[in-house]
Design an enzyme around this catalytic site. Sequence first.
Site, PDB file in Angstrom:
ATOM      1  N   LYS A  52       0.831  -1.209   0.000  1.00  0.00           N
ATOM      2  CA  LYS A  52       0.000   0.000   0.000  1.00  0.00           C
ATOM      3  C   LYS A  52       0.865   1.259   0.000  1.00  0.00           C
ATOM      4  O   LYS A  52       0.550   2.240  -0.688  1.00  0.00           O
ATOM      5  CB  LYS A  52      -0.937  -0.020   1.207  1.00  0.00           C
ATOM      6  CG  LYS A  52      -2.017  -1.089   1.099  1.00  0.00           C
ATOM      7  CD  LYS A  52      -2.702  -1.363   2.425  1.00  0.00           C
ATOM      8  CE  LYS A  52      -3.698  -2.520   2.300  1.00  0.00           C
ATOM      9  NZ  LYS A  52      -4.275  -2.943   3.588  1.00  0.00           N
ATOM     10  N   GLN A  96      -4.040  -1.495   9.941  1.00  0.00           N
ATOM     11  CA  GLN A  96      -4.012  -2.836   9.358  1.00  0.00           C
ATOM     12  C   GLN A  96      -4.548  -3.858  10.358  1.00  0.00           C
ATOM     13  O   GLN A  96      -4.086  -3.952  11.485  1.00  0.00           O
ATOM     14  CB  GLN A  96      -2.581  -3.209   8.947  1.00  0.00           C
ATOM     15  CG  GLN A  96      -2.448  -4.552   8.276  1.00  0.00           C
ATOM     16  CD  GLN A  96      -3.172  -4.613   6.946  1.00  0.00           C
ATOM     17  OE1 GLN A  96      -3.068  -3.696   6.136  1.00  0.00           O
ATOM     18  NE2 GLN A  96      -3.893  -5.693   6.711  1.00  0.00           N
ATOM     19  N   ASP A 119     -11.243   3.213   4.696  1.00  0.00           N
ATOM     20  CA  ASP A 119     -11.745   1.843   4.585  1.00  0.00           C
ATOM     21  C   ASP A 119     -13.271   1.817   4.573  1.00  0.00           C
ATOM     22  O   ASP A 119     -13.881   0.828   4.177  1.00  0.00           O
ATOM     23  CB  ASP A 119     -11.257   0.991   5.766  1.00  0.00           C
ATOM     24  CG  ASP A 119      -9.962   0.256   5.459  1.00  0.00           C
ATOM     25  OD1 ASP A 119      -9.721  -0.043   4.272  1.00  0.00           O
ATOM     26  OD2 ASP A 119      -9.206  -0.037   6.401  1.00  0.00           O
TER      27      ASP A 119
END
Length: 297
Positions: A52, A96, A119
């Site tokens: 990422k 994460q 997210d």
Amino acid sequence: MTEVIDGNAVAAEIRSDLQDSIDALADAGVRPGLATVLMSDDPASETYVSMKQRDCDEVGIEGIHVEIDPDAPAEELFDTVEDLNADPEVHGILVQMPVPDHVDDRRVIRAIDPEKDVDAFHPENVGRIVAGDPRYRPCTPHGVQKLLDAAGVETEGKDVTIVGRSNIVGKPLANLLVQKAEDGNATVTVCHSRTENLAEKTRRADVVVAACGVPEMIDGSMLSEGATVIDVGVNRVDADTEKGYELVGDVDFESAKEVAEAITPVPGGVGPMTRAMLLYNTVAAAGHQEGVDVDLP
């Protein structure tokens, strides 16, 4: 001949198309910033975060990475999130998962500023999705929608069966596909571990999305002729390879390919799209927070 939908190619096109938006932000003196927070020593999580951050660097997004000792008190993570919430150069925050057992993962999600929740897992953002007014769309479900569009698959009036009811894929994708929208208007069935006669549900679907986390659970006998199959699963199974394993999806690719009109591979299907849509949401977040109109692809 069955179309194998190339997620790498679609994701590359999205990243390329995002450049105009990133340039527009740069003209306004804004560089989108994405903070990733890792509180784990899991190699897979470390790899995901590294990928990422590399994606950010490639498109011109400022990547900020914070690592926290997995044995540290939970409050160290929450203090970090609070600091990132207050940092004007950070437009998106991604913690994460999974986090260590002593950290409440639901509290982590709630701690992130909803405007920086790229997210789209915060309860406020979930509620907006259900209400048909999303601030951001969750990365994997949005990626699935983009893949369907790239393959020329219209969802309006179609029967879609989603196998899996996770908060990350199954439920948000169902909510997106039933909305009165150009990439919605589908009739959606959500199946799960308690579903009876699963094959009956999948065989009557125009589109099957497999997101159950069970290796090769869906095979060609469970599909209707000409269906579109989107395989979200990524499962590591033992194999006679140099690494000792191989990655397979939730769909038995070879048998499904004999029946489907279009299908995503694993790897190289949905996975690249999830990462591309994270960049998409970060750019959207920067435009929203800085008051800059950006034309997103």
